[in-house]
Motif scaffolding. Structure first.
Motif, PDB file in Angstrom:
ATOM      1  N   LYS A 196       0.776  -1.154  -0.038  1.00 52.71           N
ATOM      2  CA  LYS A 196      -0.077  -0.180   0.025  1.00 52.71           C
ATOM      3  C   LYS A 196       0.941   1.247  -0.143  1.00 52.71           C
ATOM      4  O   LYS A 196       0.469   2.324  -0.822  1.00 52.71           O
ATOM      5  CB  LYS A 196      -0.988   0.041   1.268  1.00 52.71           C
ATOM      6  N   LYS A 197       1.892   1.329   0.890  1.00 57.59           N
ATOM      7  CA  LYS A 197       2.800   2.626   0.888  1.00 57.59           C
ATOM      8  C   LYS A 197       4.312   2.066   0.592  1.00 57.59           C
ATOM      9  O   LYS A 197       5.032   1.847   1.486  1.00 57.59           O
ATOM     10  CB  LYS A 197       2.481   3.148   2.035  1.00 57.59           C
ATOM     11  N   PRO A 198       4.578   1.961  -0.753  1.00 58.56           N
ATOM     12  CA  PRO A 198       5.774   1.477  -0.745  1.00 58.56           C
ATOM     13  C   PRO A 198       7.066   2.264  -0.564  1.00 58.56           C
ATOM     14  O   PRO A 198       6.858   3.581  -0.410  1.00 58.56           O
ATOM     15  CB  PRO A 198       6.026   1.533  -2.468  1.00 58.56           C
ATOM     16  N   LYS A 199       7.984   1.799  -0.193  1.00 57.82           N
ATOM     17  CA  LYS A 199       9.394   2.633   0.463  1.00 57.82           C
ATOM     18  C   LYS A 199      10.399   2.098  -0.577  1.00 57.82           C
ATOM     19  O   LYS A 199      10.849   1.006  -0.321  1.00 57.82           O
ATOM     20  CB  LYS A 199       9.491   2.493   1.918  1.00 57.82           C
ATOM     21  N   VAL A 200      10.959   3.045  -1.252  1.00 53.92           N
ATOM     22  CA  VAL A 200      12.101   2.766  -2.187  1.00 53.92           C
ATOM     23  C   VAL A 200      13.525   3.737  -1.647  1.00 53.92           C
ATOM     24  O   VAL A 200      13.190   4.853  -1.488  1.00 53.92           O
ATOM     25  CB  VAL A 200      11.807   2.990  -3.527  1.00 53.92           C
ATOM     26  N   VAL A 201      14.482   3.182  -1.343  1.00 53.64           N
ATOM     27  CA  VAL A 201      15.689   3.882  -1.097  1.00 53.64           C
ATOM     28  C   VAL A 201      16.612   4.043  -2.439  1.00 53.64           C
ATOM     29  O   VAL A 201      16.847   2.761  -2.938  1.00 53.64           O
ATOM     30  CB  VAL A 201      16.598   3.530   0.122  1.00 53.64           C
ATOM     31  N   ALA A 202      16.615   5.009  -2.953  1.00 54.14           N
ATOM     32  CA  ALA A 202      17.445   4.993  -4.223  1.00 54.14           C
ATOM     33  C   ALA A 202      18.909   5.914  -3.874  1.00 54.14           C
ATOM     34  O   ALA A 202      18.939   6.659  -3.415  1.00 54.14           O
ATOM     35  CB  ALA A 202      16.793   5.978  -5.246  1.00 54.14           C
ATOM     36  N   VAL A 203      19.968   4.912  -4.523  1.00 48.34           N
ATOM     37  CA  VAL A 203      21.375   5.633  -4.376  1.00 48.34           C
ATOM     38  C   VAL A 203      21.890   6.012  -5.471  1.00 48.34           C
ATOM     39  O   VAL A 203      22.101   5.389  -6.391  1.00 48.34           O
ATOM     40  CB  VAL A 203      22.354   4.590  -3.574  1.00 48.34           C
ATOM     41  N   VAL A 204      22.048   7.405  -5.654  1.00 48.70           N
ATOM     42  CA  VAL A 204      22.530   8.181  -6.876  1.00 48.70           C
ATOM     43  C   VAL A 204      23.751   9.248  -6.605  1.00 48.70           C
ATOM     44  O   VAL A 204      23.775   9.496  -5.622  1.00 48.70           O
ATOM     45  CB  VAL A 204      21.161   8.998  -7.559  1.00 48.70           C
ATOM     46  N   GLY A 205      24.245   9.500  -7.725  1.00 49.05           N
ATOM     47  CA  GLY A 205      25.287  10.540  -7.573  1.00 49.05           C
ATOM     48  C   GLY A 205      24.572  12.009  -7.040  1.00 49.05           C
ATOM     49  O   GLY A 205      23.553  12.228  -7.362  1.00 49.05           O
ATOM     50  N   LEU A 206      25.362  12.597  -6.366  1.00 50.91           N
ATOM     51  CA  LEU A 206      24.692  13.690  -5.707  1.00 50.91           C
ATOM     52  C   LEU A 206      24.492  14.947  -7.026  1.00 50.91           C
ATOM     53  O   LEU A 206      23.421  15.639  -6.445  1.00 50.91           O
ATOM     54  CB  LEU A 206      26.079  14.501  -4.993  1.00 50.91           C
ATOM     55  N   GLY A 207      24.900  14.950  -7.982  1.00 51.12           N
ATOM     56  CA  GLY A 207      24.352  15.816  -8.799  1.00 51.12           C
ATOM     57  C   GLY A 207      23.316  14.992  -9.539  1.00 51.12           C
ATOM     58  O   GLY A 207      22.420  16.197 -10.283  1.00 51.12           O
TER      59      GLY A 207
END
Length: 233
Positions: A196-207
């Protein structure tokens, strides 16, 4: 509703040890339903196999191979300065996802597509990039670095945009669009699976962080349908 409420982005500097620590602590504390990282399948497999392309091998692939080699050397040089190999924060994200037993998604644009776009850059930007890249191979240490690595990185991104408008569009803005679209597709997939309430952590470059956050915040739910992410358990 904004898709940003489902996604927590960690903006990292690929050669900063502090970024690696932040990735580990954030993922383990947030306990997301999924982890996404700024890699495509080819770079993911190369990193897992610890495979590095030599100059001789890169020349076999022509212009695209040489560009890839130079970019890799730039990050390698920065890694030496900051005490961390490029990609360590991505490895940390992979490890944290495995620890939690949550799915891992690869959300970046295909490296071959990116290299083809770089090869098509205006001659002025190619020449300037080539001249600046030469300094990477000279035995000269970096001096006068500020203790605030992240602040320096933000300034560097602004300077890069001014000097290389085409390459900035290709390397930053267009990839932001690809990664935002893929994150939206991941959220939609999780919701379709009954979360119902997905939680995704995304690791990306600072820019990439500000641009992706803007796209996620402005997108309406289910606005994007197609995706190009890869999934690894």
């Amino acid at each position: 509703m904004s898709y940003l409420r489902y996604v927590k982005l960690i903006g990292t500097m690929h050669v900063s040890p502090k970024s690696r620590e932040e990735v580990i602590s954030t993922i383990l504390s947030e306990k997301p339903h999924a982890v996404a990282i700024e890699l495509d399948r080819a770079r993911f497999l190369a990193m897992k196999q610890n495979r590095e392309l030599t100059l001789e091998e890169s020349l076999r692939y022509g212009k695209k191979g040489l560009i890839n080699y130079v970019l890799a050397k730039v990050e390698e040089r920065l890694g030496e300065e900051f005490g961390m190999k490029p990609g360590e924060e991505m490895k940390a994200a992979i490890s944290a996802a495995q620890t939690l037993g949550v799915p891992l998604y690869l959300i970046d644009e295909d490296i071959n597509v990116i290299l083809a776009k770089i090869a098509a850059a205006p001659s002025r930007e190619k020449l300037l990039m080539a001249l600046e890249a030469l300094s990477v191979f000279l035995p000269v240490g970096v001096s006068g670095s500020s203790p605030d690595v992240m602040a320096d990185y933000k300034v560097m991104m602004i300077q890069f945009r001014l000097r290389y408008p085409y390459l900035y569009r290709v390397l930053v803005e267009e990839r932001n669009e690809v990664m935002a679209r893929n994150l939206i597709s991941i959220v939609n997939f999780l919701k379709a699976q009954g979360v119902k309430k997905p939680k995704v952590v995304a690791v990306v470059g600072l820019g990439h962080k500000p641009g992706i956050e803007h796209l996620l915040n402005s997108a309406k739910e289910k606005a994007f349908i197609s995706s190009s992410w890869s999934y690894y358990q």
